[in-house]
Design an enzyme around this catalytic site. Sequence first.
Site, PDB file in Angstrom:
ATOM      1  N   HIS A 152     -32.213  40.394  71.201  1.00  0.00           N
ATOM      2  CA  HIS A 152     -31.895  40.603  69.791  1.00  0.00           C
ATOM      3  C   HIS A 152     -32.398  41.989  69.399  1.00  0.00           C
ATOM      4  O   HIS A 152     -33.161  42.621  70.133  1.00  0.00           O
ATOM      5  CB  HIS A 152     -32.574  39.540  68.935  1.00  0.00           C
ATOM      6  N   GLU A 173     -34.610  42.933  67.175  1.00  0.00           N
ATOM      7  CA  GLU A 173     -36.066  42.994  67.050  1.00  0.00           C
ATOM      8  C   GLU A 173     -36.763  42.930  68.400  1.00  0.00           C
ATOM      9  O   GLU A 173     -37.736  43.648  68.635  1.00  0.00           O
ATOM     10  CB  GLU A 173     -36.573  41.849  66.142  1.00  0.00           C
ATOM     11  N   SER A 197     -31.834  39.812  58.232  1.00  0.00           N
ATOM     12  CA  SER A 197     -32.949  38.871  58.178  1.00  0.00           C
ATOM     13  C   SER A 197     -33.232  38.303  59.567  1.00  0.00           C
ATOM     14  O   SER A 197     -32.308  37.860  60.254  1.00  0.00           O
ATOM     15  CB  SER A 197     -32.609  37.741  57.202  1.00  0.00           C
ATOM     16  N   CYS A 256     -33.871  36.074  62.654  1.00  0.00           N
ATOM     17  CA  CYS A 256     -33.649  34.670  63.002  1.00  0.00           C
ATOM     18  C   CYS A 256     -35.003  34.018  63.316  1.00  0.00           C
ATOM     19  O   CYS A 256     -36.035  34.677  63.339  1.00  0.00           O
ATOM     20  CB  CYS A 256     -32.694  34.592  64.197  1.00  0.00           C
ATOM     21  N   CYS A 269     -36.768  35.680  66.341  1.00  0.00           N
ATOM     22  CA  CYS A 269     -37.412  36.963  66.041  1.00  0.00           C
ATOM     23  C   CYS A 269     -38.546  36.791  65.025  1.00  0.00           C
ATOM     24  O   CYS A 269     -39.546  37.519  65.090  1.00  0.00           O
ATOM     25  CB  CYS A 269     -36.372  37.962  65.553  1.00  0.00           C
TER      26      CYS A 269
END
Length: 153
Positions: free
Chosen positions: A59, A61, A84, A86, A89
């Site tokens: 992802h 992040e 935002s 998940c 993360c």
Amino acid sequence: MTELRYETDAAKLAVAIEEARAGLAEGGIPIGAALFTREGELLGRGHNRRVQQDDPSVHGETDAFRNAGRQTSYRDTVMVTTLSPCWYCSGLVRQFGIGRVIVGDDRNFLGGQDWLAENGVEVTVVNDPELIALMGGWIEAHPHLWNEDIGEE
């Protein structure tokens, strides 16, 4: 040589937006992130590479976090993300004690940011119109891939 500092939230978010656009250009999901010190030193940046690397764990992040390398502490770091975070993360933020998260868009997706705030993480939501339009358009064009990304498939 002086190191580049990103002093404002907007400057930090701009790095994450560059990463989101890079992911989109590669044919992936346009989510970018960056990890900074509180003082604005860039530690690492990255973007969602699930499609490009055929790896569901990459992802935005996590890519930025990995690219930052090992830190002795994450308490005084800032994770900036275009969307935002998940739950996966958000768990990374909690696991490593990242002290602050800046969110570019929580209209298209609301992950674990409220949980983070309830547990002592400083959360700033920007809701940048450019990011909302970018992600919203991408989700509309790629619903199957989006649902796969958020675990809805």
